[in-house]
Design an enzyme around this catalytic site. Structure first.
Site, PDB file in Angstrom:
ATOM      1  N   ASP A   1      60.435  55.194  -5.995  1.00 60.61           N
ATOM      2  CA  ASP A   1      60.124  53.777  -6.055  1.00 60.61           C
ATOM      3  C   ASP A   1      58.615  53.563  -5.970  1.00 60.61           C
ATOM      4  O   ASP A   1      57.928  54.219  -5.182  1.00 60.61           O
ATOM      5  CB  ASP A   1      60.833  53.071  -4.889  1.00 60.61           C
ATOM      6  CG  ASP A   1      60.752  51.561  -4.960  1.00 60.61           C
ATOM      7  OD1 ASP A   1      61.232  50.991  -5.960  1.00 60.61           O
ATOM      8  OD2 ASP A   1      60.214  50.955  -4.019  1.00 60.61           O
TER       9      ASP A   1
ATOM     10  N   GLU B   1      59.577  75.085  -4.869  1.00 60.42           N
ATOM     11  CA  GLU B   1      60.032  76.072  -3.889  1.00 60.42           C
ATOM     12  C   GLU B   1      61.543  76.264  -3.994  1.00 60.42           C
ATOM     13  O   GLU B   1      62.046  77.389  -3.956  1.00 60.42           O
ATOM     14  CB  GLU B   1      59.687  75.613  -2.470  1.00 60.42           C
ATOM     15  CG  GLU B   1      58.240  75.670  -2.083  1.00 60.42           C
ATOM     16  CD  GLU B   1      58.065  75.230  -0.645  1.00 60.42           C
ATOM     17  OE1 GLU B   1      59.006  75.417   0.164  1.00 60.42           O
ATOM     18  OE2 GLU B   1      57.001  74.663  -0.316  1.00 60.42           O
TER      19      GLU B   1
END
Length: 557
Positions: A222, A272
């Site tokens: 957002d 990751e």
């Protein structure tokens, strides 16, 4: 891994599934309006889980869930009080885990809506700030400042909030005296976080890991051009620009250069997880900036994977406007190595069926015809596409909700119905001939949180599935072809020479898409019967307000 046929050679090529996002079609679930499982009139996570087979049948690749975190609901969950839990209104973490299990079993990816620009005024951090003295570490997580003028009675600067009124509210200190002011670019219940404080960034690292560890496939971000404000918080030369446009216009409050460091950090964090299992997690940003070139800065190779390209949504209904925004996106955004993320509807915008209509034409079906044509156009474009719930049913905007049921904070703050968003958030109709149309269980008298008009019976899901001429079948057929044809999805686009008012292009080896934006029929760019069309389309003719797809060996720019 999965296979697709190469558009040029016809040979099968193997693509790693971790690149799934580049041409994905994602369905936006506005949770409180999707499906209610408890009978309280508010949609919930169990309702989303119940609806997953419907979405799988439609053919989408994934879903984006609107905020379901604990919240006082001043802005329907975009005022988050706890980023790592589920509001009891929507269920609990156990229900979320069941949803993830079912989604994984069905092959439906799940994105969460993350809100990093601001939090709720009931967030523990903000409550601590109110209880702390000026200048303390608790207030440093937000934008607290002394006021101007005698006794600090004027706001620190002249900025206005996007939802109306000043962007600053004054607090009462612990001794009962008027005190400092805090910044809120939306409502007073949504204080902006201070991203220049490293504690804020560390908190969101934890939030992302919390949900990634529960198996989510990524995040819709957002206000992704927000977060950082000009460090001096100076006056704006046009302080009411955000409120006037309902957009992120104030250059002092949005699109600051430091925000790109956040997206590099988040991209690295997501990678990751990708390195562990080969499954790429997606970051897609709500980016509202003036030009496609600035938009492209957010989707560079080490920042967001994608960002919504709102210019198509805001383009007026004419061929020249659509061609211009598509060309700019392909040039500036696709040139970064990302793919364009197309969208025609969302929870903040008037639905296309109403937006594309014209005064006095409601009963003619003009808006619906144009919306169907726009859908086929979007699904034929290179890149990813997002569908807002109810778009596949052809739902119109509900424009006559009574004042006393409106919940949009824009209406509460301004008293104006201009650009309020309740009309596109009315709960979905699933079945039956009267409200609640299967949205909420129990007696027919059960009331959804926003009232559904009687005419929603015409758009109920059960009717849509039974009618092969419905919006639903158009979307389903378009999605099936998009997933099966090697010409569609990621790739290039070549424009065709077409008559005025007609837009046409070629994808891959001869997939032609053309849209007649005018009212009168024109010769089709391909002579044969369309593979798919948004309305009746005889061979060799493209009717007005109609889009069609053809396969042609002779299509040339």
């Amino acid at each position: 891994m999965h296979n697709r046929r190469h558009a040029q050679t016809g040979q099968r090529v193997t693509l790693n599934t971790h690149r799934w996002w580049r041409d994905a079609v994602i369905y936006q679930v506005y949770v409180r309006s999707f499906l209610d499982s408890t009978g309280d009139g508010v949609g919930d996570l169990a309702g989303v889980r119940t609806g997953l087979p419907y979405l799988k049948k439609l053919g989408v690749d994934g879903i984006w869930l609107s905020p379901f975190y604990p919240s006082p609901q001043h802005d329907h969950g975009y005022d988050v009080a706890d980023h790592c839990d589920v509001d009891p209104l929507f269920g609990d973490l156990a229900e979320f885990d069941l949803l993830m299990t079912d989604a994984r079993r069905l092959g439906v990816r799940v994105l969460l809506d993350i809100v990093p620009n601001h939090c709720s005024s009931e967030h523990p951090w903000f409550r601590e700030a109110l209880e702390s003295a000026p200048g303390g570490t608790a207030r440093a997580r937000f934008h607290f400042a002394d006021g101007r003028g005698p006794d600090g009675a004027e706001p620190p600067n002249n900025w206005h909030a996007m939802f109306g009124g000043p962007a600053w509210s004054r607090v009462t200190e612990q001794d009962g005296t008027p005190g400092q002011w805090y910044l809120h670019m939306f409502t007073p219940e949504q204080p902006d976080l201070n991203w220049r404080n490293p504690e804020v960034g560390g908190h969101f690292d934890h939030v992302l890991r919390f949900w990634l560890d529960r198996g989510v496939d990524g995040f819709r971000i957002d206000v992704a051009a927000g977060l950082y404000k000009h460090p001096d918080l100076p006056d704006s030369p046009d302080p009411e620009a955000d409120a006037r446009t309902r957009d992120s216009v104030n250059p002092l409050a949005w699109n600051q250069p430091e925000v790109h460091d956040v997206w590099r950090r988040w991209r690295s964090l997501c990678e990751e997880y990708t390195a562990e299992d080969g499954r790429e997690r997606l970051l897609v940003g709500e980016v509202s900036v003036p030009t496609a070139r600035e938009h492209a800065r957010y989707v560079r190779h080490d920042e967001l994977h994608q960002a919504f390209f709102f210019d198509l949504l805001s383009a007026p209904w004419n061929a020249d406007s659509f061609r211009k925004v598509i060309s700019e996106a392909m040039q500036d955004i696709a040139g970064t190595g990302s793919t364009v993320t197309w969208v025609l509807n969302n929870h903040d915008q008037v639905r296309t069926v109403t937006r594309y209509g014209e005064l006095g034409t409601e009963s003619s079906g003009l808006g619906a015809a144009r919306a169907r044509a726009a859908a086929l156009l979007m699904l034929a474009l290179p890149g990813a596409a997002y569908i807002y719930q109810g778009e596949e049913l052809g739902l119109p905007e509900v424009v006559d909700l009574p004042d006393d049921v409106l919940t949009d904070p824009i209406f509460r703050r301004t008293g104006s119905r201009a650009r309020i968003r309740d009309g596109c958030r009315v709960p979905l109709p699933w079945s039956g001939h009267a409200s609640p149309f299967g949205f909420t269980p129990g007696a027919e008298s059960a009331k959804p949180w926003l009232p559904q008009p009687a005419y929603f019976a015409e758009y109920a899901t059960d009717r849509a599935l039974a009618d092969t001429r419905s919006f639903w079948h158009l979307y389903r057929d378009g999605l099936q072809l998009r997933s099966g044809l090697p010409q569609l999805g990621e790739g290039e686009l070549r424009w065709l020479d077409t008559p005025p008012g007609v837009l046409g292009f070629v994808r891959g080896d001869g997939l032609v898409c053309a849209v007649n934006f005018g009212a009168a029929p024109t010769p089709a760019p391909v002579s044969g019967t369309p593979l798919l069309s948004s309305g009746p389309c005889a061979p060799g003719v493209l009717p007005g307000s109609t889009a069609a797809w053809w396969i042609s060996d002779s299509a040339h720019p």
